[in-house]
Design a protein around this motif. Structure first.
Motif, PDB file in Angstrom:
ATOM      1  N   LEU A 104       0.874  -1.025   0.182  1.00 40.47           N
ATOM      2  CA  LEU A 104      -0.114   0.031   0.148  1.00 40.47           C
ATOM      3  C   LEU A 104       1.300   1.391   0.348  1.00 40.47           C
ATOM      4  CD1 LEU A 104      -2.540  -1.347   2.547  1.00 40.47           C
ATOM      5  CD2 LEU A 104      -2.878  -0.945   0.849  1.00 40.47           C
ATOM      6  N   ALA A 105       0.206   2.004  -0.257  1.00 42.39           N
ATOM      7  CA  ALA A 105       0.762   4.426  -0.706  1.00 42.39           C
ATOM      8  C   ALA A 105       1.370   3.982   0.641  1.00 42.39           C
ATOM      9  CB  ALA A 105       0.680   4.620  -1.517  1.00 42.39           C
ATOM     10  N   TYR A 106       1.609   4.574   1.279  1.00 42.94           N
ATOM     11  CA  TYR A 106       2.324   5.313   2.657  1.00 42.94           C
ATOM     12  C   TYR A 106       0.650   6.279   2.929  1.00 42.94           C
ATOM     13  CZ  TYR A 106       3.840   8.388   6.816  1.00 42.94           C
ATOM     14  OH  TYR A 106       3.706   8.680   7.849  1.00 42.94           O
ATOM     15  N   THR A 107       0.912   6.546   1.745  1.00 38.27           N
ATOM     16  CA  THR A 107      -0.399   8.360   2.278  1.00 38.27           C
ATOM     17  C   THR A 107      -1.820   7.465   2.250  1.00 38.27           C
ATOM     18  OG1 THR A 107      -0.800   8.232  -0.826  1.00 38.27           O
ATOM     19  CG2 THR A 107       0.243  10.172   0.447  1.00 38.27           C
ATOM     20  N   THR A 108      -2.182   6.150   1.408  1.00 40.53           N
ATOM     21  CA  THR A 108      -3.329   5.244   1.908  1.00 40.53           C
ATOM     22  C   THR A 108      -3.206   5.016   2.694  1.00 40.53           C
ATOM     23  OG1 THR A 108      -3.062   4.558  -0.410  1.00 40.53           O
ATOM     24  CG2 THR A 108      -4.321   3.475   0.567  1.00 40.53           C
ATOM     25  N   VAL A 109      -2.759   4.433   3.642  1.00 44.04           N
ATOM     26  CA  VAL A 109      -2.663   3.870   4.830  1.00 44.04           C
ATOM     27  C   VAL A 109      -2.810   5.181   6.024  1.00 44.04           C
ATOM     28  CG1 VAL A 109      -0.471   2.878   6.499  1.00 44.04           C
ATOM     29  CG2 VAL A 109      -1.003   2.139   4.511  1.00 44.04           C
ATOM     30  N   VAL A 110      -2.361   6.387   6.083  1.00 42.65           N
ATOM     31  CA  VAL A 110      -2.489   7.528   6.265  1.00 42.65           C
ATOM     32  C   VAL A 110      -3.883   8.130   6.751  1.00 42.65           C
ATOM     33  CG1 VAL A 110      -1.987  10.102   7.002  1.00 42.65           C
ATOM     34  CG2 VAL A 110      -0.326   8.580   6.980  1.00 42.65           C
ATOM     35  N   THR A 111      -5.160   7.895   4.959  1.00 41.42           N
ATOM     36  CA  THR A 111      -5.647   8.025   5.041  1.00 41.42           C
ATOM     37  C   THR A 111      -6.958   7.308   5.923  1.00 41.42           C
ATOM     38  OG1 THR A 111      -5.249   9.046   2.523  1.00 41.42           O
ATOM     39  CG2 THR A 111      -7.358   8.459   3.438  1.00 41.42           C
ATOM     40  N   ILE A 112      -6.236   6.440   5.371  1.00 41.08           N
ATOM     41  CA  ILE A 112      -6.967   5.149   6.848  1.00 41.08           C
ATOM     42  C   ILE A 112      -7.134   5.401   7.953  1.00 41.08           C
ATOM     43  CG2 ILE A 112      -7.678   2.935   7.207  1.00 41.08           C
ATOM     44  CD1 ILE A 112      -9.060   3.736   4.381  1.00 41.08           C
ATOM     45  N   LEU A 113      -5.848   5.561   8.310  1.00 43.51           N
ATOM     46  CA  LEU A 113      -5.771   6.383   9.888  1.00 43.51           C
ATOM     47  C   LEU A 113      -6.842   7.196  10.299  1.00 43.51           C
ATOM     48  CD1 LEU A 113      -1.921   5.128  10.260  1.00 43.51           C
ATOM     49  CD2 LEU A 113      -4.330   3.914  11.702  1.00 43.51           C
ATOM     50  N   THR A 114      -6.471   8.293   9.114  1.00 45.77           N
ATOM     51  CA  THR A 114      -7.319   9.564   9.636  1.00 45.77           C
ATOM     52  C   THR A 114      -8.994   8.988   9.713  1.00 45.77           C
ATOM     53  OG1 THR A 114      -5.696  10.552   8.519  1.00 45.77           O
ATOM     54  CG2 THR A 114      -8.179  12.124   8.540  1.00 45.77           C
TER      55      THR A 114
END
Length: 141
Positions: A43-53
């Protein structure tokens, strides 16, 4: 990429469940990079951050600033996340009674009995503390 090499798309909410599951396996607060690595790193790092947000907005994780980034901690389990998704779906429908009726009539007998017991327990708890129970149409008794 040819159609044969495409990865199957995840179902709605599946990635949220995977991220929350990874957080629950951690020994303490972890970074988004840790979550990404735990999920396999594809997964892209930004995708993980989006999901966490998104999980933060749903109040199932918390975050704390550590240096220049955040560390994340679960505040709920997968069952709570699933319940939130079910509630969001129900809230999006006009005829709540029809949706609930369809849901309940499709339950296998064992699940129906669990639901009945939970509802009876909720009614008993409400009667004990005087809290009115909501009706199927969203209005209170």
């Amino acid at each position: 990429m040819t159609p044969h090499h495409r990865r199957a798309r995840r179902g709605q909410g599946e990635l949220e469940s995977q991220v929350l599951g990874a957080l629950r396996e951690a020994d303490g607060p972890v970074t988004a990079a840790w979550v990404r690595q735990r999920l396999g790193g594809d997964l892209a790092y930004t995708t993980v951050v989006t999901i966490l947000t998104r999980l933060l907005a749903k109040d199932v994780v918390s975050r704390e600033r550590r240096g220049r980034s955040f560390v994340w901690t679960p505040t709920a389990d997968i069952a709570r996340l699933a319940a939130l998704r079910m509630r969001r779906t129900l809230d999006g429908e006009r005829d709540r009674v029809a949706v609930l009726t369809s849901f309940v009539t499709a339950l296998p007998p064992g699940d129906e009995q669990v639901l009945r017991a939970l509802l009876e327990g909720a009614e008993t708890d409400a009667a004990a503390d005087g809290t009115p129970r909501p009706r199927g149409d969203g209005r209170e008794h």
